[in-house]
Scaffold this motif. Structure first.
Motif, PDB file in Angstrom:
ATOM      1  N   CYS A  10       0.827  -1.206   0.000  1.00 41.65           N
ATOM      2  CA  CYS A  10       0.000   0.000   0.000  1.00 41.65           C
ATOM      3  C   CYS A  10       0.862   1.257   0.000  1.00 41.65           C
ATOM      4  N   VAL A  11       0.486   2.200  -0.870  1.00 35.74           N
ATOM      5  CA  VAL A  11       1.203   3.464  -1.013  1.00 35.74           C
ATOM      6  C   VAL A  11       0.184   4.593  -1.045  1.00 35.74           C
ATOM      7  N   ARG A  12       0.515   5.713  -0.395  1.00 39.78           N
ATOM      8  CA  ARG A  12      -0.298   6.931  -0.461  1.00 39.78           C
ATOM      9  C   ARG A  12       0.489   8.012  -1.198  1.00 39.78           C
ATOM     10  N   LEU A  13      -0.163   8.678  -2.139  1.00 40.86           N
ATOM     11  CA  LEU A  13       0.427   9.790  -2.858  1.00 40.86           C
ATOM     12  C   LEU A  13      -0.397  11.038  -2.578  1.00 40.86           C
ATOM     13  N   GLU A  14       0.269  12.145  -2.287  1.00 41.80           N
ATOM     14  CA  GLU A  14      -0.425  13.402  -1.993  1.00 41.80           C
ATOM     15  C   GLU A  14       0.131  14.508  -2.874  1.00 41.80           C
ATOM     16  N   LYS A  15      -0.791  15.298  -3.439  1.00 42.30           N
ATOM     17  CA  LYS A  15      -0.421  16.398  -4.331  1.00 42.30           C
ATOM     18  C   LYS A  15      -1.556  17.398  -4.366  1.00 42.30           C
ATOM     19  N   ASP A  16      -1.225  18.674  -4.226  1.00 40.54           N
ATOM     20  CA  ASP A  16      -2.216  19.744  -4.338  1.00 40.54           C
ATOM     21  C   ASP A  16      -3.426  19.516  -3.431  1.00 40.54           C
ATOM     22  N   GLU A  29      -2.440  -1.239   7.070  1.00 38.17           N
ATOM     23  CA  GLU A  29      -3.105  -0.764   8.277  1.00 38.17           C
ATOM     24  C   GLU A  29      -4.615  -0.646   8.067  1.00 38.17           C
ATOM     25  N   ALA A  30      -5.366  -0.777   9.158  1.00 40.02           N
ATOM     26  CA  ALA A  30      -6.827  -0.725   9.063  1.00 40.02           C
ATOM     27  C   ALA A  30      -7.314   0.595   8.499  1.00 40.02           C
TER      28      ALA A  30
END
Length: 211
Positions: A10-16, A29-30
């Protein structure tokens, strides 16, 4: 773009101000999908697809939507009406402000006696990040950051090394690593780092980097 590693694949990407989450499965994670504006799922195996994780994310954000391949969409579309989009190889779309291209069709071979299922990889923002799911798919364009599946029932370290060499990304971050013990990590770090043909990096679950 901020990349945050969650457990396993699992990967989270954040932009703008928007967040894209990939593969919040049963080993993550839950709350892996909580806070997501969009969620991408590569295939149906439970370490990548977990309905409870998806439900937590969609309940936390009523505007959040899911993009995935048909085998997963068929399992969850009824639970999330109007919020699940089916995609396949060659498709392009925009999710939470991220431009996404879909690459690949089949999961890597686990064993010849086990039928292969479908699997897609997601190329984000024209090559900034590529998450292959459970396959060694190579898009026909340069990639800056490869999410590298380092340890799985379907691969061995020589294949991981050769994948990095074929891919030639600027950097590779480990994913698919929940089965890899801390005792064995130095072996993988040393061999992939020395032979993989790209800068080899690792983030602990919850840690972030700019890409």
């Amino acid at each position: 773009m901020k990349l945050t590693k969650k457990s396993h694949a699992c990967v989270r990407l954040e932009k703008d101000g928007q967040t894209l989450v990939l593969d919040p499965g049963g080993f993550s994670e839950a709350d892996a999908a909580v806070g997501a504006d969009a969620i991408l799922v590569t295939h149906e195996h439970p370490d990548h697809f977990n309905e409870e994780r998806l439900r937590a994310g969609l309940e936390a954000n009523p505007a959040a939507e899911i993009w995935t391949l048909r085998s997963v969409a068929e399992k969850i579309a009824a639970a999330f009406p109007g919020r699940v989009h089916t995609v396949g190889h060659g498709d392009t779309f925009t999710a939470a402000g991220f431009d996404v291209q879909v690459h690949g069709e089949l999961h890597a071979v686990i064993h010849p006696d086990i039928p292969r299922i479908t699997n897609v990889g997601y190329l984000i923002d024209g090559g900034r990040v590529f998450h292959p799911g459970d396959a060694l798919t190579v898009p026909e364009q340069p990639v800056e950051t490869l999410m590298l599946p380092v340890m799985a029932p379907w691969n061995k370290i020589s294949e991981v090394i050769d994948y990095g060499r074929e891919f030639k990304p600027q950097r590779a971050y480990d994913i698919h690593d929940a089965l890899l013990t801390d005792l064995a990590r130095p072996i993988y770090d040393n061999q992939i780092g020395a032979l993989g043909g790209a800068e080899h990096l690792r983030l602990a679950p919850g840690a972030s980097a700019d890409v």
